[in-house]
Scaffold this motif. Structure first.
Motif, PDB file in Angstrom:
ATOM      1  N   SER A 363       0.831  -1.204   0.000  1.00 31.60           N
ATOM      2  CA  SER A 363       0.000   0.000   0.000  1.00 31.60           C
ATOM      3  C   SER A 363       0.863   1.250   0.000  1.00 31.60           C
ATOM      4  O   SER A 363       2.053   1.215   0.320  1.00 31.60           O
ATOM      5  CB  SER A 363      -0.921  -0.006   1.217  1.00 31.60           C
ATOM      6  OG  SER A 363      -0.154  -0.041   2.415  1.00 31.60           O
ATOM      7  N   ARG A 364       0.244   2.354  -0.317  1.00 31.37           N
ATOM      8  CA  ARG A 364       0.952   3.637  -0.380  1.00 31.37           C
ATOM      9  C   ARG A 364       1.326   4.085   1.038  1.00 31.37           C
ATOM     10  O   ARG A 364       0.493   4.109   1.931  1.00 31.37           O
ATOM     11  CB  ARG A 364       0.063   4.683  -1.048  1.00 31.37           C
ATOM     12  CG  ARG A 364       0.728   6.039  -1.216  1.00 31.37           C
ATOM     13  CD  ARG A 364      -0.203   6.997  -1.926  1.00 31.37           C
ATOM     14  NE  ARG A 364       0.400   8.307  -2.093  1.00 31.37           N
ATOM     15  CZ  ARG A 364       0.334   9.267  -1.186  1.00 31.37           C
ATOM     16  NH1 ARG A 364      -0.298   9.033  -0.042  1.00 31.37           N
ATOM     17  NH2 ARG A 364       0.883  10.442  -1.397  1.00 31.37           N
ATOM     18  N   PRO A 365       2.579   4.450   1.283  1.00 29.17           N
ATOM     19  CA  PRO A 365       2.977   4.847   2.633  1.00 29.17           C
ATOM     20  C   PRO A 365       2.353   6.181   3.035  1.00 29.17           C
ATOM     21  O   PRO A 365       1.974   6.987   2.194  1.00 29.17           O
ATOM     22  CB  PRO A 365       4.504   4.957   2.523  1.00 29.17           C
ATOM     23  CG  PRO A 365       4.757   5.268   1.085  1.00 29.17           C
ATOM     24  CD  PRO A 365       3.693   4.528   0.323  1.00 29.17           C
ATOM     25  N   HIS A 366       2.256   6.389   4.351  1.00 27.62           N
ATOM     26  CA  HIS A 366       1.714   7.634   4.883  1.00 27.62           C
ATOM     27  C   HIS A 366       2.839   8.672   4.867  1.00 27.62           C
ATOM     28  O   HIS A 366       3.593   8.822   5.834  1.00 27.62           O
ATOM     29  CB  HIS A 366       1.192   7.421   6.301  1.00 27.62           C
ATOM     30  CG  HIS A 366       0.030   6.480   6.368  1.00 27.62           C
ATOM     31  ND1 HIS A 366       0.159   5.127   6.181  1.00 27.62           N
ATOM     32  CD2 HIS A 366      -1.293   6.709   6.594  1.00 27.62           C
ATOM     33  CE1 HIS A 366      -1.028   4.544   6.309  1.00 27.62           C
ATOM     34  NE2 HIS A 366      -1.923   5.476   6.557  1.00 27.62           N
ATOM     35  N   THR A 367       2.954   9.384   3.773  1.00 26.75           N
ATOM     36  CA  THR A 367       4.073  10.305   3.599  1.00 26.75           C
ATOM     37  C   THR A 367       3.952  11.540   4.471  1.00 26.75           C
ATOM     38  O   THR A 367       4.920  12.276   4.619  1.00 26.75           O
ATOM     39  CB  THR A 367       4.182  10.733   2.126  1.00 26.75           C
ATOM     40  OG1 THR A 367       2.925  11.304   1.713  1.00 26.75           O
ATOM     41  CG2 THR A 367       4.504   9.546   1.249  1.00 26.75           C
ATOM     42  N   ASP A 368       2.772  11.804   5.051  1.00 26.34           N
ATOM     43  CA  ASP A 368       2.617  13.005   5.863  1.00 26.34           C
ATOM     44  C   ASP A 368       3.351  12.882   7.191  1.00 26.34           C
ATOM     45  O   ASP A 368       3.756  13.899   7.766  1.00 26.34           O
ATOM     46  CB  ASP A 368       1.132  13.279   6.126  1.00 26.34           C
ATOM     47  CG  ASP A 368       0.385  13.624   4.849  1.00 26.34           C
ATOM     48  OD1 ASP A 368       1.052  14.054   3.884  1.00 26.34           O
ATOM     49  OD2 ASP A 368      -0.846  13.445   4.803  1.00 26.34           O
ATOM     50  N   ILE A 369       3.530  11.681   7.689  1.00 23.63           N
ATOM     51  CA  ILE A 369       4.113  11.499   9.016  1.00 23.63           C
ATOM     52  C   ILE A 369       5.538  12.025   9.066  1.00 23.63           C
ATOM     53  O   ILE A 369       5.936  12.694  10.022  1.00 23.63           O
ATOM     54  CB  ILE A 369       4.077  10.011   9.413  1.00 23.63           C
ATOM     55  CG1 ILE A 369       2.639   9.562   9.598  1.00 23.63           C
ATOM     56  CG2 ILE A 369       4.872   9.769  10.688  1.00 23.63           C
ATOM     57  CD1 ILE A 369       1.931  10.231  10.746  1.00 23.63           C
ATOM     58  N   ILE A 370       6.319  11.751   8.039  1.00 21.27           N
ATOM     59  CA  ILE A 370       7.716  12.179   8.073  1.00 21.27           C
ATOM     60  C   ILE A 370       7.815  13.698   8.050  1.00 21.27           C
ATOM     61  O   ILE A 370       8.692  14.283   8.701  1.00 21.27           O
ATOM     62  CB  ILE A 370       8.511  11.536   6.913  1.00 21.27           C
ATOM     63  CG1 ILE A 370      10.007  11.795   7.104  1.00 21.27           C
ATOM     64  CG2 ILE A 370       8.025  12.053   5.564  1.00 21.27           C
ATOM     65  CD1 ILE A 370      10.866  11.001   6.154  1.00 21.27           C
ATOM     66  N   PHE A 371       6.903  14.372   7.359  1.00 21.73           N
ATOM     67  CA  PHE A 371       6.909  15.834   7.376  1.00 21.73           C
ATOM     68  C   PHE A 371       6.549  16.356   8.763  1.00 21.73           C
ATOM     69  O   PHE A 371       7.142  17.326   9.242  1.00 21.73           O
ATOM     70  CB  PHE A 371       5.924  16.377   6.334  1.00 21.73           C
ATOM     71  CG  PHE A 371       6.342  16.141   4.919  1.00 21.73           C
ATOM     72  CD1 PHE A 371       7.289  16.955   4.308  1.00 21.73           C
ATOM     73  CD2 PHE A 371       5.811  15.087   4.188  1.00 21.73           C
ATOM     74  CE1 PHE A 371       7.679  16.731   2.996  1.00 21.73           C
ATOM     75  CE2 PHE A 371       6.195  14.859   2.874  1.00 21.73           C
ATOM     76  CZ  PHE A 371       7.135  15.689   2.278  1.00 21.73           C
ATOM     77  N   GLU A 372       5.591  15.725   9.406  1.00 21.57           N
ATOM     78  CA  GLU A 372       5.202  16.152  10.743  1.00 21.57           C
ATOM     79  C   GLU A 372       6.325  15.907  11.746  1.00 21.57           C
ATOM     80  O   GLU A 372       6.545  16.719  12.655  1.00 21.57           O
ATOM     81  CB  GLU A 372       3.932  15.419  11.165  1.00 21.57           C
ATOM     82  CG  GLU A 372       2.719  15.761  10.309  1.00 21.57           C
ATOM     83  CD  GLU A 372       1.496  14.961  10.713  1.00 21.57           C
ATOM     84  OE1 GLU A 372       1.503  14.409  11.832  1.00 21.57           O
ATOM     85  OE2 GLU A 372       0.542  14.891   9.920  1.00 21.57           O
ATOM     86  N   VAL A 373       7.027  14.798  11.589  1.00 23.16           N
ATOM     87  CA  VAL A 373       8.158  14.516  12.481  1.00 23.16           C
ATOM     88  C   VAL A 373       9.237  15.564  12.309  1.00 23.16           C
ATOM     89  O   VAL A 373       9.789  16.093  13.291  1.00 23.16           O
ATOM     90  CB  VAL A 373       8.698  13.099  12.217  1.00 23.16           C
ATOM     91  CG1 VAL A 373      10.040  12.896  12.912  1.00 23.16           C
ATOM     92  CG2 VAL A 373       7.706  12.048  12.678  1.00 23.16           C
TER      93      VAL A 373
END
Length: 654
Positions: A363-373
Motif C-alpha cells: 500500500s501507499r505509505p503515509h508520507t505526511d508522518i515524516i513531514f510532521e516529524v
C-alpha cells in the motif's frame, strides 16, 4: 504531531491513568542566582565554537600522528581498529602489572588513568569480603564466597544478596569481559540455551551474536541463590525478571512476574520496560502483541508506576513488529507522552517512522508522518537518552532516499547539524551509511555543481565513499555531460583505494571511451588510460584482470590521444591475455591510419588480424588495397596472408 492527527486520535490517557501532568504556577517567583556555575568544559566548548571544520582534513581522531592519517576507506577502518586495540593493550598492561606504575608523576593527578584495583584485599570469609568481590565484579569468587557464608551459617543481609543477584543477572552468571580483553566464549554455554531461544531460532542459521547474547542456563547460580535467599523483596524479583529477559528466558521471566504479583509486590519501571520490549518474543499474532502491550501499560497505571521515556520507546519498538494495526496506538502513545510532559527522543521518532513506513508494504505509505516529524524536531537540540537514538538519522535518510525527496534530505541534514545532534549519528560505520545515502540522493537529484560542492565538503573529513558512492558520482557526471572531470575523479579513486575494483575501473574506461571529444580532452583521457593500465599491472596478481572490454577501451583512448605506440602495445596484450579484439576497435585503427595516411599501420593491422585468424581479415585486406597505394611486394604479402586466413576460416567452419 499535527492538529489533524490529534483530532483523529484524541488523548484518552488510558495508558497511565495515575500519572498527573506537571502543573505550572504563573506566579512562580524568579530567583536570580548570586553566581553563575560553569560547566568544566565551558572554556573548551567556547573555543570549539570559534572554529569550523576543515573540509580538507581527515577525522579528528587521526590528527595526533600525521603518519597514521588514513588515505583510503580500508585504511580508515584499519587505523580506527588499531587505535582501539592500542588503547586496550595499554589498559591490559596497566591493570595486569599495577606494581610497575606505583609512582604518580602526573600533574594534576587524574585518578581514572591510574591502575585499577582488580584483586581483593580481604581474604577472610566475611560479608565485607563478599561486598568487595561484588564491587570488583568477581562473579565466580562472589558465588563461592556466598556459598561458604551460607554453609557457615553466617547471615547475608538482603541488600548484599540483591547486589549479588544484580551482578549475576547483568553478566549472565559469567565473568564479565574486561575492556582490554575479548568476551570469553564458553563451550558449555552453547549447548545450554533456553527453550524460548530454541523456539525463536528454529529454522534460522545461528549467528555468533546469538550465541553470545543467550547465556541463561537452566538452574544457574542466579536462580539457585534466589531460591536460597531467606527473604526476597521487589528488588530481588525485578532483578531476576530483567536478567531473564536480557538473556532470552522470556517465559521464565513472565512466570517470575506472575510470582511477584502473587506475593503482593509491584514491579519497578525498568522491569516493565523490559517486559514491554520482549512482547514480540512472547506472542506470535499481531493482535496478541498489541493486547499484551496495553495490558502491561494498564498494570503500570494500576500499580501507580510512573512511566519514563524508555517505557514509551519500548512500547513503540515492540509495535514496530505488530503490522498496520499498530499505527493508531502509536499515535496515542505520542499523545500520552505529551500529556505527561515527557519529551520524546530521536529513538521515539525512529520507531514511529518505522511503524508507518514498511519497506515491503504494497500500500501507499503515509508520507505526511515524516513531514510532521521533521516539523516537530527541526531546530531541537537532542541529548542521548536511549541507545536506539543513533538509528534515527540513518533510517530517516533511507526514507528520504526511498521517497526521492531531496528537500527532505536537506532538512534532515540541517537537523543533524543543529547543536551537537551530530554526536547522535553513531559510530564510523553508521556515519558512513548516513553520508553514503545522503550523497546518493544528491547524485540522483541535484545538479552536478552542487554535487561536486558536497563532494569536496564531505570527503575526506566525514565520508570515505565506497564503490557504489563513486558509481553514483560517475552517473551524475554522465547525466550532466561533465565527463571531462573523470580524470580528476580517477585520482580520488586511487587515493580512496578503489583502483582494484574491476567493475568500477571498467565503468571509468567505458565513460571515457564511449564518445569522441576534443583533442585536448582526448589527450587527458589518454594520460588517464595509461595510469589505469599501470593500476592493472600493479593489481594483476590480485582481484583485477584484463577483459576484452577494458583492453579495447584503453586501446581506443590511447589511439584517440595520439599515443600510437602505446595503443599498438595494448593490441599485443590481447593475445597475451587470450582476448580477441572487436571489429569496432580495428575500424578505429583503420580510420586513424586513413586520416594520418599511415600505410605501415594499416599493413601491420591486417597482419595482426591474420595472426588472430579473425573473420574480418579479408574485409580489412580489401579495404587496405582500396585506400592505399601498395607496392607489388606488399600486395603479394597481403595476398598470401589473405589466402592463409581464408584456409584457416574454411577449416574452422568444417
Amino acid at each position: 504531531m499535527s492538529s489533524t492527527v490529534a483530532q483523529n486520535y484524541s488523548t484518552s490517557h488510558f495508558l497511565c491513568q495515575s500519572a498527573a501532568p506537571k502543573q505550572t504556577d504563573s506566579a512562580e517567583e524568579i530567583v536570580i542566582p548570586r553566581k553563575k556555575t560553569w560547566d568544566k568544559l565551558a572554556v573548551l566548548q567556547a573555543l570549539a565554537a570559534t572554529v569550523n571544520r576543515d573540509h580538507t582534513a581527515v577525522h579528528y581522531q587521526f590528527q595526533d600522528d600525521p603518519y597514521l592519517i588514513p588515505r583510503t576507506s580500508p585504511e580508515f577502518r584499519l587505523y580506527a581498529l588499531s587505535r582501539g586495540s592500542g588503547c586496550n593493550a595499554a589498559k591490559y598492561i596497566v591493570n595486569t602489572y599495577p606494581h610497575l606504575f606505583q609512582k604518580d608523576f602526573a600533574e594534576p593527578s587524574i585518578p581514572c588513568l591510574l591502575p585499577e584495583q582488580l584483586e581483593p584485599l580481604i581474604n577472610e570469609i566475611s560479608v565485607d569480603a563478599l561486598k568487595e568481590r561484588i564491587r570488583l565484579r568477581k562473579v565466580r569468587a562472589s558465588v563461592d564466597l556466598y556459598d561458604q557464608l551460607m554453609q557457615a551459617g553466617t547471615p547475608v543481609p538482603l541488600e548484599i544478596g540483591n547486589t549479588l543477584l544484580d551482578l549475576l543477572c547483568v553478566y549472565g552468571d559469567k565473568e564479565p569481559p574486561r575492556e582490554d580483553q575479548l568476551e570469553p566464549r564458553e563451550a558449555e554455554d552453547e549447548g545450554e540455551v533456553t527453550a524460548d531461544f530454541q523456539k525463536k531460532q528454529r529454522g534460522r542459521p545461528r549467528k555468533a551474536s546469538d550465541l553470545l547474547s543467550v547465556t541463561w542456563r537452566v538452574d544457574n547460580n542466579a536462580e539457585r541463590i534466589f531460591s536460597l535467599m531467606p527473604e526476597r523483596n521487589e528488588h530481588s524479583f525485578c532483578t531476576m525478571i530483567r536478567g531473564m529477559m536480557k538473556y532470552g528466558a522470556y517465559t521464565k521471566a513472565m512466570n517470575m512476574y506472575t510470582d511477584l504479583l502473587n506475593n503482593r509486590m509491584k514491579a519497578d519501571v525498568y522491569t516493565f520496560n523490559a517486559l514491554i520490549s520482549a512482547v514480540p518474543e512472547l506472542k506470535e499474532m499481531y493482535n496478541e502483541r498489541v493486547d499484551l502491550i496495553l495490558e502491561l501499560l494498564k498494570q503500570m497505571a494500576e500499580q501507580k508506576v510512573q512511566p519514563n521515556l524508555l517505557t514509551f520507546n519500548s512500547a513503540l519498538k515492540s509495535l514496530r513488529k505488530c503490522g498496520s494495526i499498530a499505527k493508531g496506538l502509536s499515535l496515542q502513545i505520542i499523545n500520552e507522552m505529551k500529556y505527561l510532559n515527557i519529551e520524546p527522543s530521536l529513538a521515539t521518532f525512529d520507531h514511529l517512522l518505522a511503524i508507518f513506513y514498511k519497506p515491503a508494504a504494497a500500500s501507499r505509505p503515509h508520507t505526511d508522518i515524516i513531514f510532521e516529524v521533521f516539523d516537530e524536531i527541526e531546530g531541537t537540540h537532542f541529548e542521548p537518552q536511549d541507545p536506539d537514538d543513533v538509528n534515527f538519522f540513518i533510517s530517516a535518510m533511507r526514507l528520504c532516499l526511498d521517497l526521492k525527496d531531496l528537500e527532505l534530505a536537506y532538512r534532515l541534514h540541517k537537523i543533524l547539524e543543529t547543536g551537537n545532534n551530530w554526536m547522535l549519528l553513531g559510530d564510523s560505520y553508521q556515519q558512513s551509511i548516513y553520508y553514503g545515502r545522503f550523497f546518493n540522493i544528491l547524485c540522483m537529484m541535484e545538479s552536478i555543481d552542487v554535487v561536486l560542492k558536497w563532494y569536496k565538503t564531505l570527503i575526506p573529513s566525514l565520508y570515505y565513499p565506497n564503490v557504489q558512492g563513486v558509481k553514483d558520482l560517475l552517473q551524475a557526471l554522465d547525466t550532466e555531460n561533465q565527463l571531462h572531470l573523470i580524470p580528476n575523479i580517477w585520482k580520488d579513486i586511487r587515493k580512496l583505494g578503489h583502483s582494484n575494483k574491476q567493475d568500477l575501473v571498467e565503468e571509468v574506461l567505458e565513460l571515457m571511451g564511449r564518445d569522441k571529444h576534443s583533442p585536448e580532452l582526448q589527450v587527458t583521457f589518454a594520460d588517464c588510460a595509461l595510469d589505469i593500465k599501470a593500476a592493472y599491472k600493479r593489481e594483476q596478481f590480485r582481484n583485477i584482470q584484463w577483459t576484452a572490454t577494458s583492453l579495447g577501451n584503453v586501446t581506443v583512448l590511447l589511439l584517440r590521444g595520439g599515443r600510437i605506440q602505446d595503443a599498438w602495445g595494448m593490441l599485443q596484450l590481447f593475445k597475451t591475455n587470450n582476448r580477441v579484439p572487436g571489429k569496432e576497435l580495428l575500424d578505429e585503427f583503420l580510420d586513424h591510419a586513413k586520416e594520418s595516411n599511415n600505410k605501415a599501420l594499416a599493413l601491420d593491422l591486417v597482419k595482426l588480424a591474420g595472426a588472430f585468424s579473425l573473420p574480418a581479415t579479408s574485409e580489412l585486406f580489401d579495404w587496405v588495397m582500396k585506400e592505399f597505394e601498395l607496392t607489388d611486394e606488399e600486395k603479394r604479402s597481403l595476398e598470401d596472408l589473405d589466402a592463409t586466413s581464408s584456409d584457416s576460416s574454411g577449416s574452422d567452419q568444417e
